[in-house]
Design an enzyme around this catalytic site. Structure first.
Site, PDB file in Angstrom:
ATOM      1  N   PRO A   2      26.616  -4.586 -38.399  1.00 41.43           N
ATOM      2  CA  PRO A   2      26.431  -5.074 -39.771  1.00 41.43           C
ATOM      3  C   PRO A   2      26.011  -3.933 -40.703  1.00 41.43           C
ATOM      4  CG  PRO A   2      25.343  -6.516 -38.201  1.00 41.43           C
ATOM      5  CD  PRO A   2      25.785  -5.301 -37.442  1.00 41.43           C
ATOM      6  N   GLU A   3      26.735  -3.779 -41.793  1.00 38.85           N
ATOM      7  CA  GLU A   3      26.373  -2.789 -42.804  1.00 38.85           C
ATOM      8  C   GLU A   3      25.929  -3.525 -44.070  1.00 38.85           C
ATOM      9  OE1 GLU A   3      28.681   0.637 -43.428  1.00 38.85           O
ATOM     10  OE2 GLU A   3      29.315   0.828 -41.354  1.00 38.85           O
ATOM     11  N   LYS A  58      19.366  -1.848 -45.221  1.00 42.04           N
ATOM     12  CA  LYS A  58      20.072  -2.769 -44.328  1.00 42.04           C
ATOM     13  C   LYS A  58      19.108  -3.751 -43.668  1.00 42.04           C
ATOM     14  CE  LYS A  58      22.656   0.798 -42.727  1.00 42.04           C
ATOM     15  NZ  LYS A  58      23.543   1.499 -41.782  1.00 42.04           N
ATOM     16  N   ARG A 280      29.163  11.428 -35.706  1.00 44.77           N
ATOM     17  CA  ARG A 280      29.762  10.090 -35.742  1.00 44.77           C
ATOM     18  C   ARG A 280      31.279  10.202 -35.758  1.00 44.77           C
ATOM     19  NH1 ARG A 280      26.063   6.330 -37.910  1.00 44.77           N
ATOM     20  NH2 ARG A 280      27.597   4.768 -37.308  1.00 44.77           N
TER      21      ARG A 280
END
Ligand SMILES: [Zn+2]
Length: 291
Positions: A2-3, A58, A280
């Site tokens: 979830p962002e 977040k 990443r």
């Protein structure tokens, strides 16, 4: 994972459902998911009315009447699902966060970590398959001093172009690392970093200080556009999650590069590449995004 748009979807969907409800009980089968002592559960949470719901970076903050706040981080696979039963039937429900079958399943299930029992036959489930997420309780004083919250940079949905440029234009590290660094600006994760850099034709490995103000202004606009578009699509919620057979609503339908290595770039048809930037997996068009 979830962002920002998914977390915003959780907050928008649950705000009216939770406001005014009283917490009757809170239980967990996995203590690391509920990082609150038994004594604080009793003194700070039980019997308290929920007065509001907000997003910081977040994280999801559930404010209680006694000025304590439940702080929730969904991390990799967290989701919140609200269910209210009336006459044995489900009267109201809403779930959002990580897209998995638990959004629409009978709960609790094997991913349920924490159960908040509320008044009015309502229950809030915190499901988290991978168990990286957590719930804490902080007093208003602790919130002010919490590095979790007060070290966050301005929210990406709220920051204006001028401040965005100011905060990034002197950084020597690469632009993708800057976007993921929550102390510079908060709310950006891997998906939205890759998408907005592609939209802006900026190579993720470019040092931020070598970008022109025009490029940074363009990046700011593209970031907000892609975040707002995703929120409008409903993030990943029970409203658009259909089943496990690949019908997952509109979630991630909009992506142009994220996890699309090998597919043609929508602008120039060159195959999208996957490289590593900021430790990443990073997706880009090698022609549109030159260093
Ligand atoms: Zn291209």
């Amino acid at each position: 994972m979830p962002e920002l748009p998914e977390v915003e979807t959780v907050v928008l969907g649950l705000r009216e459902l939770l406001r005014g409800r009283v917490v009757k009980n809170i239980t967990t089968d996995w203590p690391k998911s509920l990082r609150v002592s038994d004594s604080r559960i009793k003194s700070d949470i039980l019997g308290q009315e929920i007065t509001g719901l907000r997003r910081v970076g977040k994280m999801i903050l559930i404010d209680l009447q006694n000025n304590n706040t439940l702080v929730i981080h969904l991390k990799m696979t967290g989701q919140l699902v609200y269910k209210k039963v009336k006459d044995g039937e489900s009267a109201e429900d809403f779930g959002a966060g990580h897209p998995s079958d638990s959004l629409i399943s009978r709960l609790p299930d094997k991913t349920t970590r924490v159960i908040l029992t509320l008044d009015g036959r309502a229950v809030l489930y915190f499901n988290d398959m991978r168990k990286f997420g957590w719930i804490k309780v902080l007093s208003s004083g602790e919130i002010e001093e919490s590095s979790l919250i007060n070290q966050l940079g301005p929210d990406l949905l709220k920051i204006d172009s001028k401040e965005f440029i100011q905060r990034l234009s002197k950084r020597g590290k690469n632009i993708k690392s800057c976007l993921l660094d929550q102390t510079i600006v908060s709310g950006c994760g891997n998906i939205y970093a890759d998408e907005s850099l592609w939209a802006s034709k900026i190579h993720p490995g470019m040092p931020a200080c070598e970008l022109t103000h025009k490029q940074l202004g363009n990046l700011h606009r593209n970031l907000q556009d892609v975040l707002r578009f995703s929120i409008k699509q409903g993030g990943s919620s029970s409203r658009n999650y259909v089943n496990a057979l690949g019908l997952k609503g509109k979630y991630l339908d909009f992506v142009n590069v994220y996890q699309k290595a090998g597919s043609p770039c929508a602008r120039c048809q060159t195959p999208i590449e996957r490289i590593v930037v900021a430790s990443r997996g990073t997706h880009l068009c090698p022609v549109c995004q030159k260093i």
